[in-house]
Scaffold this active site. Structure first.
Site: not given
Ligand code: IMP
Ligand code: MG
Length: 168
Positions: A97, A94
């Site tokens: 981040d 999705d």
């Molecule tokens: P990362 O490992 O920090 O890249 O996080 C990825 C996961 O964090 C995604 O798969 C989402 O489930 C969640 N996430 C990050 N940013 C958002 C946001 O703005 N809204 C909702 N979920 C988020």
């Molecule tokens: Mg996710």
């Protein structure tokens, strides 16, 4: 909550991503394994699949980062019994981040599968703490809004919204 991307805008982006993927894998003989990362990519994955015209198979995996509210936590991935050896895999996520989830998935699959590409509906490059190669990006967010809808949640709420909104 303020709408960031309407249902129609999302549909156009998903269609474009599907077109690109169809072109890139057109010469491929083995079915592509589309790996949808639950729960966030549930709705995006279902819509993207219906844009694909290449032979493909689908698997679902659960990757949770035990988020409390809007800050990231420790990642756990339930790999189940999916045969990933010698497969061409397209990871469908999705949002990217910090990049930690994407990095962990790519590192794990990179050692056992034949090829790995990463498709994310949304990218939040400002928040990146680790570099990750993203092959397909639907929409790039400027700044650091926390967004919900179209599968994305805040504390498990708002996944059902047919559009993407900025959390109040
Ligand atoms: P990362 O490992 O920090 O890249 O996080 C990825 C996961 O964090 C995604 O798969 C989402 O489930 C969640 N996430 C990050 N940013 C958002 C946001 O703005 N809204 C909702 N979920 C988020
Ligand atoms: Mg996710």
């Amino acid at each position: 909550m303020q709408t960031l991307y309407s249902t129609a805008q999302i549909a156009a982006v998903v269609q474009q991503l599907g077109k690109q993927i169809n072109q890139d894998y057109a010469a491929q003989h083995e079915p592509l394994l589309v790996l949808i990362i639950l729960k966030g990519a549930l709705i995006f994955g279902a819509d993207l699949l219906r844009q694909l015209t290449i032979p493909c198979e689908v698997e679902l995996i659960r990757a949770s980062s035990y988020r409390q509210g809007t800050s990231p936590g420790e990642l756990s991935v339930a790999w189940g019994g999916i045969a990933l050896e010698d497969r061409d895999i397209l990871i469908v996520e999705d949002i990217v981040d910090t990049g930690q989830t994407a990095r962990a998935l790519i590192d794990h699959l990179g050692t056992i599968s034949r090829s790995v590409k990463f498709c994310t509906l949304l990218d939040k490059p400002m928040r990146r703490t680790i570099e990750v190669p993203l092959d397909y990006i639907g929409m790039t967010l400027t700044g650091d809004p926390f967004i919900v809808g179209y599968g994305l949640d805040h504390a498990e709420r708002y996944r059902e919204l047919p559009y993407i909104a900025v959390l109040d």
